[in-house]
Design a protein around this motif. Structure first.
Motif: not given
Length: 289
Positions: A15-20
């Protein structure tokens, strides 16, 4: 690992976001919750396809469908105090906490109300009052629709529980395996062994419920529930003898999945309850006479 499911970190990359960022989004939606040591999958998260997997190197973690839907409406949900939850269900905050405690989702301590591992699966958040330093618990708004909580409210009020039953298979089960044995405390149980267990608990001054629905979405009855220790007793037998290994494993997995405390009794232990049960009960703070 499920072939069609991926870890939260892998999903974040997809999803092209950080895991956090994704972990926080899943937490806001009520799909996961945070304990002191790890992330906990909630019943809402399980409904959307989340599940635990065990890895030889990384231990237990949660995986998701690659096309996981995160309900934005759930993400905007707020957490409710016992007072606010009581307003939704037309009960006082005190009564709400008592029902939540009976379900095993919270427990009373000298510091206040503390969330249990099971409570975390229902979106509970542990809080501390900054002035009194008393602990209390808030709840993800979706708990208002939880069928086990609503069932407990119905039963507490003495409303028509049959009309509000969530699964008619319970009625057919109870009809097929009728409870014909009357115990000393007035319970009706299905087998002679259950009668012996029930009478033992009663004669030892231990409050207990019989045929208690586990406080989970799926329909699964426990043989006995001891609210003072938040522990269940499961007898692995029926009128025909021991249950099959497959059935025992199936039910055990449910207890393990939801981290319910469980005392197991087998067919050959029924005539040894005086020797067996006191020590097992003491592990949960329950003392027999």
């Amino acid at each position: 690992m499920s072939e069609s499911k991926i870890s939260t970190s892998q999903l974040a990359k997809l999803r092209e976001c950080s895991a956090k960022e994704l972990f926080n989004q899943l937490k806001r939606a009520g799909y996961i919750n945070r304990s002191d040591e790890s992330w906990v999958l909630t019943e809402i998260g399980a409904k959307f396809g989340g599940e635990y997997v065990q890895h030889s190197k990384f231990g237990q973690f949660i995986v998701w469908p690659a096309n996981l839907l995160i309900d934005e409406q759930l993400s905007s949900s707020k957490h409710l105090s016992a007072t606010q939850l009581g307003e939704r269900l037309n009960l006082s905050a005190k009564r709400i906490n008592q029902l939540l405690s009976e379900l095993g989702w919270i427990q009373k301590t000298d510091q206040g109300w503390m969330v249990t591992p099971t409570g975390l699966t229902h979106g509970a958040q542990q809080k501390v009052d900054s002035e009194s330093e008393q602990h209390f618990v808030t709840w993800h708004e979706t708990v208002v629709r939880n069928k086990r909580l609503r069932q407990s409210v119905v039963e507490y009020r003495g409303q028509d529980a049959d009309a509000n039953a969530t699964n008619k298979s319970f009625a057919s089960f109870q009809h097929k395996f009728a409870a014909k044995h009357r115990t000393l405390d007035g319970h009706y149980v299905r087998t002679q062994a259950e009668l012996i267990i029930d009478n033992w608990l009663y004669m030892n001054g231990i409050v207990h419920a019989y045929d208690r629905q586990l406080p989970i979405e799926q329909d699964q009855l426990s043989d006995f529930y001891l609210p003072s220790g938040k522990v269940y007793i499961q007898y692995w037998g029926d009128e025909h003898g021991p249950l099959s290994d497959q059935e025992i494993d199936r039910v055990r997995q449910i207890y393990q999945q939801y981290q319910f405390s469980l005392i197991e009794l087998f067919v050959d232990e029924i005539d040894k309850l005086d020797q067996i049960l006191p020590s097992r009960l003491r592990e949960y703070g329950i003392h027999a006479y």
